[in-house]
Write an enzyme that holds these catalytic residues in place. Structure first.
Site, PDB file in Angstrom:
ATOM      1  N   ASP A  96     -18.331  64.781  11.029  1.00 48.50           N
ATOM      2  CA  ASP A  96     -17.507  63.357  10.363  1.00 48.50           C
ATOM      3  C   ASP A  96     -18.619  61.759  11.367  1.00 48.50           C
ATOM      4  O   ASP A  96     -18.800  62.368  12.668  1.00 48.50           O
ATOM      5  CB  ASP A  96     -16.075  63.545  11.104  1.00 48.50           C
ATOM      6  CG  ASP A  96     -15.660  62.349  10.740  1.00 48.50           C
ATOM      7  OD1 ASP A  96     -15.630  61.575  10.375  1.00 48.50           O
ATOM      8  OD2 ASP A  96     -14.174  62.537  11.159  1.00 48.50           O
TER       9      ASP A  96
ATOM     10  N   HIS B  61     -17.243  59.455  11.264  1.00 52.99           N
ATOM     11  CA  HIS B  61     -16.154  58.544  11.075  1.00 52.99           C
ATOM     12  C   HIS B  61     -16.197  57.397  11.315  1.00 52.99           C
ATOM     13  O   HIS B  61     -15.610  56.133  11.870  1.00 52.99           O
ATOM     14  CB  HIS B  61     -15.585  58.874  12.954  1.00 52.99           C
ATOM     15  CG  HIS B  61     -14.216  58.807  13.247  1.00 52.99           C
ATOM     16  ND1 HIS B  61     -13.808  57.905  13.880  1.00 52.99           N
ATOM     17  CD2 HIS B  61     -13.624  60.483  12.954  1.00 52.99           C
ATOM     18  CE1 HIS B  61     -12.722  58.398  14.359  1.00 52.99           C
ATOM     19  NE2 HIS B  61     -12.561  59.776  13.727  1.00 52.99           N
TER      20      HIS B  61
ATOM     21  N   GLU C 273     -19.884  63.740   6.620  1.00 55.45           N
ATOM     22  CA  GLU C 273     -17.296  62.564   6.123  1.00 55.45           C
ATOM     23  C   GLU C 273     -17.713  60.914   6.890  1.00 55.45           C
ATOM     24  O   GLU C 273     -18.548  60.967   7.639  1.00 55.45           O
ATOM     25  CB  GLU C 273     -16.381  63.504   6.986  1.00 55.45           C
ATOM     26  CG  GLU C 273     -15.155  62.334   6.382  1.00 55.45           C
ATOM     27  CD  GLU C 273     -13.818  63.407   7.341  1.00 55.45           C
ATOM     28  OE1 GLU C 273     -13.236  62.933   7.583  1.00 55.45           O
ATOM     29  OE2 GLU C 273     -14.728  64.876   7.001  1.00 55.45           O
TER      30      GLU C 273
ATOM     31  N   GLU D  82     -10.665  59.494   3.503  1.00 55.58           N
ATOM     32  CA  GLU D  82      -9.331  58.647   4.184  1.00 55.58           C
ATOM     33  C   GLU D  82      -9.178  57.280   4.766  1.00 55.58           C
ATOM     34  O   GLU D  82      -7.671  57.254   5.100  1.00 55.58           O
ATOM     35  CB  GLU D  82      -9.294  59.914   6.297  1.00 55.58           C
ATOM     36  CG  GLU D  82     -10.512  58.740   6.636  1.00 55.58           C
ATOM     37  CD  GLU D  82     -11.251  59.628   8.090  1.00 55.58           C
ATOM     38  OE1 GLU D  82     -10.345  59.505   9.071  1.00 55.58           O
ATOM     39  OE2 GLU D  82     -11.404  60.955   7.754  1.00 55.58           O
TER      40      GLU D  82
ATOM     41  N   HIS E 285      -7.753  65.043   3.788  1.00 52.82           N
ATOM     42  CA  HIS E 285      -7.239  64.178   4.802  1.00 52.82           C
ATOM     43  C   HIS E 285      -6.201  64.360   5.515  1.00 52.82           C
ATOM     44  O   HIS E 285      -5.383  64.050   4.933  1.00 52.82           O
ATOM     45  CB  HIS E 285      -7.529  63.226   5.619  1.00 52.82           C
ATOM     46  CG  HIS E 285      -7.899  62.561   6.559  1.00 52.82           C
ATOM     47  ND1 HIS E 285      -6.902  61.534   7.352  1.00 52.82           N
ATOM     48  CD2 HIS E 285      -8.544  62.663   7.264  1.00 52.82           C
ATOM     49  CE1 HIS E 285      -7.162  61.216   8.374  1.00 52.82           C
ATOM     50  NE2 HIS E 285      -8.552  61.967   8.752  1.00 52.82           N
TER      51      HIS E 285
END
Length: 382
Positions: A183, A185, A209, A235, A285
């Site tokens: 991730d 993020h 991700e 997400e 998610h």
């Protein structure tokens, strides 16, 4: 049957639960929340529910369109998360009314179970090799971790090397074929994302991700040109209209709508079908509570392109309360050989421990994500 009343419960570690009750005594549960903005979403749910009291709860499609389309200003994280939780609760009621799991009302299941992954490493990843080994030893076949700490737009190769060392430790600990989700993020800006994505190929990750923030999705084109690793995002996208352009552009391989953020079961089922038409996989998610996870599994059951499901058991955010604490039958989320079975009970397939919910709501929470700054004092992406 009419909607008679509702209640909202702000419960630790960082969740918001919604209970909708009908005049026939059937109750539905939903999880409308934005992490760090639970009180704001709560206010939005209260506004939306004003128009639903006294209405037939089974007219879900009509209620969804009313909540979304009747507002001149629409979309975004708060409104769509409020709609999501209400939608989940209405589907829970409908399933209980017909004595069937939600997936049966969506056309029936195309799978009996789905692979799950477990989080390791926390916000600032450390000791990830050892953590990954522990997770795999208890039966998981996939893990996910934050790849980096905060990065500037242009940052040092030292931080790139540190990220690579962490991923290398995980790969060494779990072997060649355990899935590793990395991730970014949204912490990584386009210049560094291109470097990191290319360098990570040697470890053959399951996916990377959110290599860039959702508002910079046009940069996925350049990131995709620098790597063959599957790219996942979604997400922080909240409706089928948000997903439309990235699917059409063709630079995403996995979409990750959140069923507590992106309009609930009704909307995420449509998003999943859109993605299937573009040969794009689905991995919802869900670093949230049991209601959100149950809703995800109902959609996973019916979505051919769903391949893995996030879940929050033991995640670093769940301090004090965890996923299983709020449900009566904890075996419904029993993980076996890295998979979880689709819940078979009516509605969402879980029974909420209402007594525990009420006790925890008295404790409540005011969870906020951390505020990070770079060494120069400027705000960093968390």
């Amino acid at each position: 049957m009419k909607i008679r009343s509702y209640e909202l419960f702000q419960v630790p570690p960082r969740w918001l639960f919604l209970k909708i009750e009908t005049d026939e005594g059937i109750v539905g549960w939903g999880e409308p929340v934005i992490e760090g903005k639970a009180s704001t979403v709560k206010a939005c749910v209260e506004e939306l529910m004003e128009s639903l009291i006294g209405k037939d709860p089974l007219r879900i499609e009509d209620h969804w369109n009313m909540m979304y389309r009747s507002g001149f200003y629409r979309g975004g994280p708060i409104i769509m998360s409020a709609i999501a939780g209400i939608d989940q609760a209405l589907w829970d009621i409908k399933g209980k009314y017909f004595n069937a799991p939600v997936y049966q009302l969506l056309g029936g299941a195309c799978r009996d179970s789905i692979k799950v992954y477990s989080w390791i490493g926390g916000d600032r990843p450390s000791d990830v090799g050892e953590a990954a080994k522990r997770i795999v030893d208890v039966g998981f076949t996939a893990v996910k971790m934050n790849g980096t700490e905060e990065l500037q737009y242009i940052d040092s190769y030292e931080k790139i090397d540190q990220a690579l060392e962490r991923i290398a430790a995980v790969r060494e600990a779990v072997g060649q074929y355990v899935g590793i989700g990395i991730d970014f993020h949204g912490r990584v800006h386009k210049p560094m994302a291109k470097i990191l994505a290319k360098e990570l190929e040697q470890f053959r990750p399951m996916f990377i991700e959110e290599p860039v923030l959702a508002e910079n999705n046009e940069a996925l084109r350049e990131v995709a040109q620098h790597t063959s690793i599957p790219i996942a995002t979604g997400e922080r996208m909240f409706s089928r209209w948000d997903f439309k352009s990235i699917l059409a552009d063709g630079y995403v391989d996995i979409i990750q709508p959140d069923l507590s953020h992106a309009g609930g079961i009704t909307e995420c089922k449509k998003i999943a079908s859109m993605a299937e038409a573009y040969d794009v996989a689905l991995a919802p998610h869900c670093p949230l509570g049991p209601i959100a996870l149950a809703a995800c599994l109902q959609v996973d059951a019916t979505a051919h392109n769903a391949f893995i499901q996030e879940q929050s058991l033991g995640i670093h955010y769940n301090q004090g309360s965890d996923l299983l604490d709020y449900i009566v039958d904890k075996s419904v989320f029993e993980y076996k050989d890295g998979f979880v079975s689709i819940p078979q009970g009516p509605g969402l397939g879980i029974e909420i421990n209402e007594e525990f919910v009420r006790k925890q709501a008295e404790i409540s929470h005011n969870w906020r994500n951390p505020v990070w700054r770079h060494k120069d004092g400027s705000i960093a992406e968390w």
